[in-house]
Design a protein around this motif. Structure first.
Motif, PDB file in Angstrom:
ATOM      1  N   TRP A 141       7.308   1.275 -18.530  1.00  0.00           N
ATOM      2  CA  TRP A 141       8.757   1.294 -18.352  1.00  0.00           C
ATOM      3  C   TRP A 141       9.332   2.629 -18.821  1.00  0.00           C
ATOM      4  O   TRP A 141      10.097   3.272 -18.110  1.00  0.00           O
ATOM      5  N   ARG A 142       8.925   3.072 -19.999  1.00  0.00           N
ATOM      6  CA  ARG A 142       9.452   4.319 -20.549  1.00  0.00           C
ATOM      7  C   ARG A 142       8.940   5.547 -19.801  1.00  0.00           C
ATOM      8  O   ARG A 142       9.667   6.531 -19.657  1.00  0.00           O
ATOM      9  N   MET A 143       7.723   5.521 -19.312  1.00  0.00           N
ATOM     10  CA  MET A 143       7.219   6.651 -18.533  1.00  0.00           C
ATOM     11  C   MET A 143       7.989   6.763 -17.217  1.00  0.00           C
ATOM     12  O   MET A 143       8.292   7.866 -16.757  1.00  0.00           O
ATOM     13  N   GLY A 144       8.313   5.637 -16.613  1.00  0.00           N
ATOM     14  CA  GLY A 144       9.152   5.651 -15.412  1.00  0.00           C
ATOM     15  C   GLY A 144      10.538   6.207 -15.706  1.00  0.00           C
ATOM     16  O   GLY A 144      11.088   6.982 -14.920  1.00  0.00           O
ATOM     17  N   MET A 145      11.105   5.815 -16.846  1.00  0.00           N
ATOM     18  CA  MET A 145      12.410   6.357 -17.246  1.00  0.00           C
ATOM     19  C   MET A 145      12.318   7.865 -17.469  1.00  0.00           C
ATOM     20  O   MET A 145      13.219   8.614 -17.084  1.00  0.00           O
ATOM     21  N   TYR A 146      11.228   8.302 -18.078  1.00  0.00           N
ATOM     22  CA  TYR A 146      11.052   9.732 -18.334  1.00  0.00           C
ATOM     23  C   TYR A 146      10.997  10.516 -17.020  1.00  0.00           C
ATOM     24  O   TYR A 146      11.634  11.551 -16.872  1.00  0.00           O
ATOM     25  N   ARG A 147      10.239   9.995 -16.052  1.00  0.00           N
ATOM     26  CA  ARG A 147      10.167  10.672 -14.752  1.00  0.00           C
ATOM     27  C   ARG A 147      11.539  10.716 -14.076  1.00  0.00           C
ATOM     28  O   ARG A 147      11.928  11.747 -13.517  1.00  0.00           O
ATOM     29  N   ARG A 150      13.644  13.329 -15.872  1.00  0.00           N
ATOM     30  CA  ARG A 150      13.242  14.699 -15.502  1.00  0.00           C
ATOM     31  C   ARG A 150      13.747  15.043 -14.104  1.00  0.00           C
ATOM     32  O   ARG A 150      14.193  16.170 -13.856  1.00  0.00           O
ATOM     33  N   ARG A 151      13.684  14.097 -13.166  1.00  0.00           N
ATOM     34  CA  ARG A 151      14.204  14.344 -11.816  1.00  0.00           C
ATOM     35  C   ARG A 151      15.686  14.688 -11.867  1.00  0.00           C
ATOM     36  O   ARG A 151      16.130  15.639 -11.221  1.00  0.00           O
ATOM     37  N   LEU A 152      16.453  13.902 -12.619  1.00  0.00           N
ATOM     38  CA  LEU A 152      17.896  14.142 -12.710  1.00  0.00           C
ATOM     39  C   LEU A 152      18.213  15.480 -13.378  1.00  0.00           C
ATOM     40  O   LEU A 152      19.090  16.209 -12.921  1.00  0.00           O
ATOM     41  N   THR A 153      17.509  15.794 -14.446  1.00  0.00           N
ATOM     42  CA  THR A 153      17.793  17.050 -15.146  1.00  0.00           C
ATOM     43  C   THR A 153      17.261  18.251 -14.363  1.00  0.00           C
ATOM     44  O   THR A 153      17.901  19.305 -14.353  1.00  0.00           O
ATOM     45  N   ASP A 154      16.122  18.106 -13.688  1.00  0.00           N
ATOM     46  CA  ASP A 154      15.593  19.212 -12.881  1.00  0.00           C
ATOM     47  C   ASP A 154      16.507  19.502 -11.688  1.00  0.00           C
ATOM     48  O   ASP A 154      16.724  20.655 -11.338  1.00  0.00           O
ATOM     49  N   GLU A 155      17.042  18.452 -11.066  1.00  0.00           N
ATOM     50  CA  GLU A 155      17.978  18.638  -9.949  1.00  0.00           C
ATOM     51  C   GLU A 155      19.225  19.374 -10.419  1.00  0.00           C
ATOM     52  O   GLU A 155      19.723  20.266  -9.730  1.00  0.00           O
ATOM     53  N   ALA A 156      19.730  19.005 -11.578  1.00  0.00           N
ATOM     54  CA  ALA A 156      20.933  19.653 -12.107  1.00  0.00           C
ATOM     55  C   ALA A 156      20.662  21.123 -12.422  1.00  0.00           C
ATOM     56  O   ALA A 156      21.501  21.985 -12.152  1.00  0.00           O
ATOM     57  N   GLU A 157      19.485  21.406 -12.982  1.00  0.00           N
ATOM     58  CA  GLU A 157      19.139  22.797 -13.291  1.00  0.00           C
ATOM     59  C   GLU A 157      18.948  23.605 -12.024  1.00  0.00           C
ATOM     60  O   GLU A 157      19.291  24.787 -11.975  1.00  0.00           O
ATOM     61  N   ALA A 158      18.393  22.997 -10.983  1.00  0.00           N
ATOM     62  CA  ALA A 158      18.179  23.708  -9.719  1.00  0.00           C
ATOM     63  C   ALA A 158      19.507  24.033  -9.040  1.00  0.00           C
ATOM     64  O   ALA A 158      19.654  25.082  -8.416  1.00  0.00           O
TER      65      ALA A 158
END
Length: 166
Positions: A141-147, A150-158
């Motif tokens: 559950w937590r590894m899925g949340m982590y992924r 990361r997707r949300l924060t990587d998209e924002a940084e991009a």
């Protein structure tokens, strides 16, 4: 009359479930961070020290089965009810009306399984088995949340450099 140990084994999951509900409610009101996602399974992993005691040990096949059941079956409702969303500069967990029902269902399943397994195994090995099951569930559950985080924060940084340069 109910034996004190039996009563404790019934009340502990209810208390734990109540604590999770309170924690989950608070979690939806504060920003999610990598630390908040990863600390619970890391903290829980210290529980594996219980296996230093021979009385707590279970066969590897049982441990693998419990871990896989938690990771592949019981983590699914938690993962589906845990949606992260970006609000401005922060990531928040979206509240799920079904989470309480899911948690209560998992608690009922745990109590039923605990009773059934407790008829076959000694209490310490039952506790070990359910610890491994819970760890598998929480880890996935937590590894899925982590992924998702990361997707949300990587998209924002991009997007950020393009927006600044425009």
């Amino acid at each position: 009359m109910i034996q004190p140990l039996k009563l404790l084994s019934l009340l502990a999951p209810v208390a734990g479930g109540s604590a999770v509900l309170a924690w989950r409610y608070r979690e939806t009101r504060t920003p999610v961070t990598v630390r908040k996602i990863l600390i619970p399974p890391l903290g829980m992993s210290t529980g594996f020290l219980m296996f230093v005691s021979p009385a707590m040990r279970i066969p590897w096949a049982w441990a693998a089965g419990a871990f896989l059941f938690g990771a592949l079956v019981l983590s699914i409702p938690l993962a589906r009810s845990s949606t992260l969303e970006r609000k401005g500069e922060v990531v928040l967990m979206r509240r799920s009306s079904g989470f309480v029902l899911i948690l209560l269902g998992l608690l009922a399943l745990r109590l039923a399984l605990h009773e059934w397994v407790g008829e076959v195994l000694p209490p310490r090995q039952t506790a070990s088995l359910f610890f491994v099951l819970a760890f598998g569930m929480i880890l996935r559950w937590r590894m899925g949340m982590y992924r998702a985080y990361r997707r949300l924060t990587d998209e924002a940084e991009a997007k950020a450099p393009r927006e600044m340069g425009a």
